[in-house]
Design an enzyme around this catalytic site. Structure first.
Site, PDB file in Angstrom:
ATOM      1  N   HIS A 274      38.272 -20.331 -30.649  1.00  0.00           N
ATOM      2  CA  HIS A 274      37.079 -19.080 -31.062  1.00  0.00           C
ATOM      3  C   HIS A 274      35.916 -18.730 -31.416  1.00  0.00           C
ATOM      4  O   HIS A 274      35.049 -18.254 -32.159  1.00  0.00           O
ATOM      5  CB  HIS A 274      37.491 -17.439 -31.037  1.00  0.00           C
ATOM      6  CG  HIS A 274      39.538 -16.916 -30.947  1.00  0.00           C
ATOM      7  ND1 HIS A 274      39.181 -15.682 -29.225  1.00  0.00           N
ATOM      8  CD2 HIS A 274      40.738 -17.450 -31.080  1.00  0.00           C
ATOM      9  CE1 HIS A 274      40.495 -16.034 -28.963  1.00  0.00           C
ATOM     10  NE2 HIS A 274      41.336 -16.753 -29.582  1.00  0.00           N
ATOM     11  N   ASP A 334      43.927 -18.540 -35.078  1.00  0.00           N
ATOM     12  CA  ASP A 334      44.842 -17.979 -34.228  1.00  0.00           C
ATOM     13  C   ASP A 334      44.594 -18.995 -32.604  1.00  0.00           C
ATOM     14  O   ASP A 334      43.236 -19.059 -32.434  1.00  0.00           O
ATOM     15  CB  ASP A 334      44.979 -16.597 -33.605  1.00  0.00           C
ATOM     16  CG  ASP A 334      43.823 -16.221 -33.303  1.00  0.00           C
ATOM     17  OD1 ASP A 334      42.435 -16.703 -33.360  1.00  0.00           O
ATOM     18  OD2 ASP A 334      43.549 -15.420 -32.468  1.00  0.00           O
ATOM     19  N   GLU A 335      45.581 -19.108 -31.657  1.00  0.00           N
ATOM     20  CA  GLU A 335      45.394 -19.316 -30.415  1.00  0.00           C
ATOM     21  C   GLU A 335      44.246 -20.298 -30.893  1.00  0.00           C
ATOM     22  O   GLU A 335      43.373 -20.777 -29.609  1.00  0.00           O
ATOM     23  CB  GLU A 335      44.517 -18.654 -29.788  1.00  0.00           C
ATOM     24  CG  GLU A 335      44.995 -16.926 -29.214  1.00  0.00           C
ATOM     25  CD  GLU A 335      44.639 -15.997 -28.506  1.00  0.00           C
ATOM     26  OE1 GLU A 335      45.596 -15.805 -27.810  1.00  0.00           O
ATOM     27  OE2 GLU A 335      43.508 -15.558 -28.588  1.00  0.00           O
ATOM     28  N   VAL A 336      44.722 -21.541 -30.944  1.00  0.00           N
ATOM     29  CA  VAL A 336      44.045 -23.254 -30.946  1.00  0.00           C
ATOM     30  C   VAL A 336      45.116 -24.245 -30.174  1.00  0.00           C
ATOM     31  O   VAL A 336      45.854 -24.382 -30.571  1.00  0.00           O
ATOM     32  CB  VAL A 336      43.609 -23.460 -32.244  1.00  0.00           C
ATOM     33  CG1 VAL A 336      43.388 -24.871 -32.346  1.00  0.00           C
ATOM     34  CG2 VAL A 336      43.640 -22.581 -33.652  1.00  0.00           C
TER      35      VAL A 336
END
Length: 546
Positions: A274, A334-336
């Protein structure tokens, strides 16, 4: 009259049409019901004292400070604008408005010196007495903490009702405190920039619902509106425009505005993913993605193989922790996506040197551990929140880490299993999975928000003590300044009550529509464009529209 007309009139008269056409409950308005519901309250609608706004005063008889002074000014302003929450003026107290005198002031008694900033685990207990048998013409608010005074003033303001040209307050004896210590609202200001005034409006509404944490998701892939004094190019090249930024003064103003309302500001700077908006302002920070043997012109997460990146992160987060006074900082994580790391030959070489070839979870753990080590060395002794992803990947985390559970919002058994897993490992946690307010549905979604229970998992009492509370989240893919407030409120109020009030008071949804409707009218009367959740009306509909 034809038979079909008779049938239609019957349907409308009974309210059956509402149920057939949308499942909306029939609402009997409440008057003077406190939101969120206090822990212990004895409130009588049969006994009232008159309040004359022109002469009524808050009299501070204990310790005082700027927080107390600003709060009493704020609530005097609310009382001066007070209107009936639900029914027309002159009708609100009908049938139970026995007058027993005039209330000239509220004694505000803070029993200890003020604390400068709110913090995790702060004392929010207060006692409020109005026209009790031992003091029939008096009112007092007592607390050991300034934060209890702030919460108690909100409760006092909700007891006041409008009746024609005067105000009346019901007799009450209240002892109140929150069930959970962490009651948060997350706001994303990257996908759509939100003006400072809208953030302040959100903080006003948070205080009116006894939230105490503003989780500021200030940057993301889409834009970098935070102005860093150490690295000004981050916002200069990463914000949507030079005007869509939060300056040093803006950030300080938000923190101060929140402080005066007993609300912590916890900033989130999410890495290593992100971070696309970080790249233009910080060369070599992001990983170059490859197609075959050549770069393809796109970028992925922060490059964990460049030692200079950790020097940057050290300087950047030092600035962040210096500007945000809260002990906690949210590090995201998160969400790597591993795709770009997998494509980059330099990353592969680096992983081979570390002896973790092919194990990208270990590479992420390497990065996260380095970042934790950097922040742990600051004299501010900061602690961290992270999204659940790094816990799920088995990344080693410091014992004091708070894990925010956010996935599987449609499957309570799954996110409660996650709460169980996190707490069984001894970590603190907060719940958000069931409280993503931007994923609203038409009308009746309030039921799902109110039915979510943070302790609804098969864990020990020690595990449940590790559940600090929860947080409502507002991601702004489709929210901006035009619809932020109505999209968020009064839905967020349901989360506030679940986190403040006793578990026994929030098991059933019986009576909630009526109480929520009154509270929605209260907020509307105070000047906030909070949207309706069911067919009804408010006196303020007319007053504010004139």
């Amino acid at each position: 009259m034809c038979s079909s007309t008779v049938l239609l009139n019957l349907i409308l008269a009974t309210g059956w049409m509402r149920q057939v056409m949308g499942g909306f409950p029939m609402v009997t308005p409440t008057v003077g019901d406190i939101w969120p519901r206090p822990q212990f309250a004895d409130i009588s609608n049969a006994k009232h004292l008159v309040i004359h706004p022109d002469t009524f005063m808050f009299v501070v008889v204990g310790y005082t400070c700027d927080i107390v002074e600003e709060a009493t000014k704020r609530y005097m302003n609310i009382l001066s604008k007070s209107t009936s929450s639900q029914r027309e003026a002159g009708e609100a107290l009908e049938g139970g408005s026995g007058i027993h005198g005039v209330l000239g002031h509220l004694n505000v008694n803070l029993l200890a010196e003020c604390e400068d900033f709110p913090y995790q685990g702060m004392d929010e207990y207060y006692e409020l007495k109005v026209a009790t048998p031992d003091a029939p013409g008096e009112a007092s608010l007592t607390a050991y903490s300034v934060w209890g005074i702030v919460r108690g003033l909100e409760t006092f303001s909700q007891l006041v009702q409008s009746d024609s040209s005067s105000l009346k307050i019901m007799s009450a004896e209240i002892m109140d405190f929150p069930r959970f210590s962490y009651r948060g609202l997350m706001l994303d200001t990257s996908r759509h920039f939100l003006p400072r005034a809208k953030i302040q409006e959100t903080l006003d509404l948070m205080a009116m619902n006894k939230f105490n944490v503003f989780h500021w998701h200030i940057v993301d892939d889409q834009s970098f509106p935070y102005v860093s004094t150490a690295f000004p190019d981050l916002s200069l090249l990463g914000a949507y425009t030079p005007r869509h930024v939060y300056t040093v003064d803006d950030v300080a103003d938000v923190i101060e505005y929140a402080r005066l309302r007993g609300i912590r500001v916890v900033p989130e700077f999410d890495t290593p993913g992100h971070t696309r908006s970080w790249g233009p302002g910080q060369p070599c920070l992001l990983t170059e993605c490859y197609k075959g043997s050549d770069p393809d012109g796109t970028f992925g997460p922060i490059d964990p193989s460049h030692s200079a990146n950790y020097d940057f992160l050290d300087a950047f987060f030092w600035e962040v922790t210096s500007r945000f006074p809260d002990l906690y900082i949210h590090l995201g994580a998160d969400e790597v996506s591993f795709d770009c790391w997998k494509s980059n030959p330099h990353i592969s070489d680096f992983m081979e040197q570390l002896g973790i070839s092919g194990d990208y979870k270990k590479l992420e753990e390497y990065y996260i551990t380095k970042l934790f080590d950097i922040i742990q060395n600051y004299p501010t002794n900061n602690r961290y929140l992270v999204w659940q992803d790094v816990f799920d990947k088995g990344v080693s985390l410091p014992n004091s880490t708070v894990v925010q559970v956010w996935q599987d919002g449609d499957y309570p058994e799954d996110f409660m299993a996650e709460i169980d897993a996190v707490t069984s490992e001894g970590f603190f946690t907060i719940l958000s999975s069931c409280w993503y307010l931007n994923l609203d549905t038409f009308g009746s979604d309030w039921f799902d928000y109110y039915s979510c229970e943070p302790h609804d998992f098969e864990g020990s009492e020690a595990q449940k003590q590790l559940v600090l509370g929860g947080e409502a989240c507002v991601w702004t893919e489709y929210e901006d300044r035009t619809n932020l407030i109505p999209r968020t409120w009064p839905r967020a109020a349901l989360v506030a009550e679940k986190l403040w009030s006793a578990a026994s008071d929030t098991v059933s949804t019986e009576g909630v529509p009526s109480r929520l409707d009154e509270h929605r009218c209260r907020l509307l009367a105070r000047g906030y464009d909070v949207e309706p959740l069911l067919p009804s009306y408010c006196s303020a509909d007319i007053a504010l529209g004139e």
